[in-house]
Enzyme design. Structure first.
Site, mmCIF file in Angstrom:
data_model
loop_
_atom_site.group_PDB
_atom_site.id
_atom_site.type_symbol
_atom_site.label_atom_id
_atom_site.label_comp_id
_atom_site.label_asym_id
_atom_site.label_seq_id
_atom_site.Cartn_x
_atom_site.Cartn_y
_atom_site.Cartn_z
ATOM 1 N N GLU A 183 14.582 36.600 14.295
ATOM 2 C CA GLU A 183 13.636 37.721 14.200
ATOM 3 C C GLU A 183 14.147 38.976 14.912
ATOM 4 O OE1 GLU A 183 9.980 35.924 15.611
ATOM 5 O OE2 GLU A 183 10.541 36.221 17.698
ATOM 6 N N GLU A 252 8.102 30.564 10.554
ATOM 7 C CA GLU A 252 7.343 30.121 11.739
ATOM 8 C C GLU A 252 5.850 30.316 11.530
ATOM 9 O OE1 GLU A 252 8.634 31.320 15.635
ATOM 10 O OE2 GLU A 252 10.747 31.229 15.045
HETATM 11 C C1 GAL Z 1 8.834 33.248 17.978
HETATM 12 C C2 GAL Z 1 10.278 32.839 18.234
HETATM 13 C C3 GAL Z 1 10.368 31.352 18.552
HETATM 14 C C4 GAL Z 1 9.362 30.981 19.605
HETATM 15 C C5 GAL Z 1 7.984 31.420 19.162
HETATM 16 C C6 GAL Z 1 6.895 31.113 20.161
HETATM 17 O O1 GAL Z 1 8.663 34.616 17.928
HETATM 18 O O2 GAL Z 1 11.064 33.103 17.106
HETATM 19 O O3 GAL Z 1 11.660 31.027 18.956
HETATM 20 O O4 GAL Z 1 9.714 31.600 20.786
HETATM 21 O O5 GAL Z 1 7.960 32.809 18.986
HETATM 22 O O6 GAL Z 1 6.823 29.747 20.373
#
Ligand code: GAL
Length: 628
Positions: A183, A252
């Site tokens: 990201e 995610e």
């Molecule tokens: C996202 C990131 C992940 C993790 C998540 C929170 O933004 O890409 O690696 O940190 O937040 O658990």
């Protein structure tokens, strides 16, 4: 003749199977979805990070994911767990990435490899090795020669290892996608032109690795073809692909959240998780990944910080111990089944969107064979709705999506949970008590002396940055100095107490005066800086002040996070004959780490290097105590 006929058939089919297995799969994509061996695919994916469980757990975790309707396992690659010093690689135990990939393959599932190698992930230093920060001139995640050199070297190492083990789908392995960076689009604004140059370089470097499977970048809206940009956030349904040539993929979707020391236990209701997934597929999504599906445990000193807990349970569908969390796991399993019933028409049909009243809409997918699937959503989070769709009436609970794989019958509504519930109760065990018939537990106790042990590592007037001094080889840094207290000090006569005032950039400290514990100061949440102020006991004459400064996990993300420091910046004593003594520029003796760590008293031969005291009652409220 008959015999020959049978043998010939057997050998022909074997040859065919072998050749097919060796050739592997072709993975490509279009504006709708990933295409595997010519077929568009609707994929449900689950993040399980290999070093956050032990290898003996991997097969069962992956099987439980499969039973929950998961097609793909997704993991980051944890650079600082693999490249322990420049060029010195480790892939044993929990870090056996090849073994993990093979377990996924054996389960007949796909794998998404998020190589990063910057990962965030609440993992110490965002996964980047601490040694890299100390290579002169390095600035993480920028267009910076030392960083790019080491990042490319590690990425290539991982890609070559995967190729050698035939783990890419093109080679017959499970890996259908790899990810570069993480990201980064969020951070370009901070890193400005330099950031844009770096992101473009990272994408090109990834593509030049020739893996024959596509690469992804998260939140990188302008990722250059053929790199696919994907979405990370709570709700991705409102995002449309930045290019009609690329599919909509959600890398995610957070079914819960991570925990910090002192923070609350995070919880995201499964109705809300299911709603987000159903809305995503309703609006043209084709791959949903749960981050995390099994969070697991931050073993050793792998937790990032400050203050990320050892548990990375994440309120995920599989809990920290590997058990399905119900109803979350069960409800999502039913959701996956319902979505899969619509797969073909979703991916190959045409869609129309109709409004069925305020906050209610239907997306209807049809194809030329007459197949029809509909998703009807009510995005009003307070009121249920009654709607008429194709002459039938439907009740839609608030904030829900109904799935109709034949455009008639609702097989699933995201707000109606029919899965059973389980509650895992943690029962405290009083290990020091001896119950009748049971052997009394014996504890071996070793207490560290407060203050520097052995010879000081160095003496310096004033303070140092904690992280630059320990280089994260330990959490602990001792500082000691002494002051003389005049026998005429008023507080000695009055029996009152002066106060010790310490400013620190973080993360935590314990203060001692003349070997006696005086209190603890700590930052909070993401605010690692704090002020410690406690009354202390001083005597006439010489007094020793000892401060044990601690880090609780290094930063994991954010602009220039690699330069965020920690440690004591000022020490004063107030309330002495109405004046303040500033000890900040005193001569301070420093010692890196605590004695027990230095002697490895917690394992092997090291255990014999100190004298342990046996007891059945471990001491309470005693600072700096090791218990075995
Ligand atoms: C996202 C990131 C992940 C993790 C998540 C929170 O933004 O890409 O690696 O940190 O937040 O658990």
């Amino acid at each position: 003749m008959n015999l020959c006929f049978i043998l010939c058939l057997v050998s022909t089919s074997l040859t065919f199977t072998l050749v097919y297995g060796g050739v592997g799969s072709n993975v490509s994509y279009d504006g709708r979805s990933l295409i595997i061996d010519g077929q568009r695919k609707l994929l449900i994916s689950a993040s399980i990070h290999y070093p956050r469980s032990v290898p003996a757990m991997w097969p069962a975790l992956i099987q439980t994911a499969k039973e929950g309707g998961i097609d793909v396992i997704e993991t980051y690659v944890f650079w600082n767990g693999h490249e322990l010093s420049p060029g010195n690689y480790y892939f044993g135990g929990r870090f056996d990435l090849v073994q993990f990939a093979k377990v996924v393959q054996d389960a007949g599932m796909y794998l998404i490899l998020r190589i990063g190698p910057f990962v965030a992930a609440e993992w110490n230093f965002g996964g980047v090795p601490v040694w890299l920060h100390y290579i002169p001139g390095t600035v993480f995640r920028t267009y910076n020669q030392p960083f790019m050199h080491h990042m490319e070297k590690f990425t290539t190492y991982i890609v070559n290892l995967m190729k050698k083990e035939k783990l890419f789908a093109s080679q017959g392995g499970p890996i259908i996608l790899s990810q570069i960076e993480n990201e980064y689009g969020y951070y370009e604004n901070y890193y400005k032109e330099d950031g844009k140059k770096y992101a473009l370089w990272a994408a090109k470097m990834a593509v030049s690795q020739n893996t024959s499977v596509p690469w992804i970048m998260c939140q990188q809206w302008d990722a250059p073809d053929p790199v696919i940009d994907t979405c990370n956030s709570f709700y991705c349904d409102q995002f449309t692909p930045t290019s009609p040539k690329r599919p909509k993929m959600w890398t995610e979707n957070w079914p819960g959240w991570f925990k910090t020391f002192g923070g609350r236990d995070p919880h995201r209701p499964v109705e809300d998780v299911a709603f987000s997934v159903a809305r995503f597929f309703q609006k043209g999504g084709s791959l949903n990944n749960y981050y995390m599906y099994h969070g697991g445990t931050n073993f050793g000193r792998t937790a990032g910080g400050p203050f990320i807990t050892t548990s990375y349970d994440y309120d995920a569908p599989i809990d920290e111990y590997g058990l399905p969390r119900l109803p979350k796991w069960g409800h999502l399993k039913e959701l996956h089944k319902a979505i899969k019933l619509c797969e073909h028409v979703l991916l190959y049909g045409k869609s129309v969107n109709i409004s069925l009243g305020p906050s209610v809409e239907a997306d209807i997918y049809t194809d030329s064979s007459g197949a029809c699937a509909a998703f009807i959503s009510n995005v009003d989070d307070k009121n249920d709705k009654k709607v008429v769709f194709r002459n039938a009436s439907y009740h839609l609970p608030a904030w829900s999506v109904s799935i109709l794989p034949d455009c008639k019958n609702v097989v699933f509504n995201t707000a109606k949970v029919s899965s059973p519930t389980n509650i895992v109760a943690m029962i405290p065990e009083h290990l020091q008590q001896s119950d009748k018939g049971q052997k009394t537990l014996k504890w071996d106790v070793f207490k560290e002396n407060p203050g520097i042990w052995g010879k000081a590592d160095f003496v310096k007037n004033g303070f140092v940055d904690h992280i630059n001094t320990t280089k994260d080889t330990t959490d602990y840094l001792w500082h000691t100095t002494s002051i003389l207290i005049d026998a005429n000090e008023e507080f000695l006569k009055k029996g009152s107490k002066p106060a010790l005032l310490i400013e620190s950039k973080g993360h935590t400290l314990h203060a001692f005066v003349n070997q006696k514990y005086q209190g603890t100061g700590t930052g909070n949440g993401s605010h690692s800086a704090f002020t410690f102020k406690n009354p202390i006991s001083l005597r006439a004459g010489k007094n020793e002040i000892a401060i044990l400064s601690l880090t609780v996990g290094l930063q994991t993300a954010g602009p220039f996070y690699d330069f965020i420091g920690a440690g004591v910046t000022s020490v004063k004593i107030i309330g002495l004959n109405n004046r303040t003594i500033d000890l900040s520029s005193n001569a301070w003796a420093y010692k890196i780490g605590v004695l027990g760590e230095h002697l490895s008293i917690y394992q092997g031969e090291g255990m014999n290097s100190v004298k342990w005291t046996s007891t059945s009652e471990p001491p309470k409220g005693q600072a700096l105590t090791w218990l075995l």
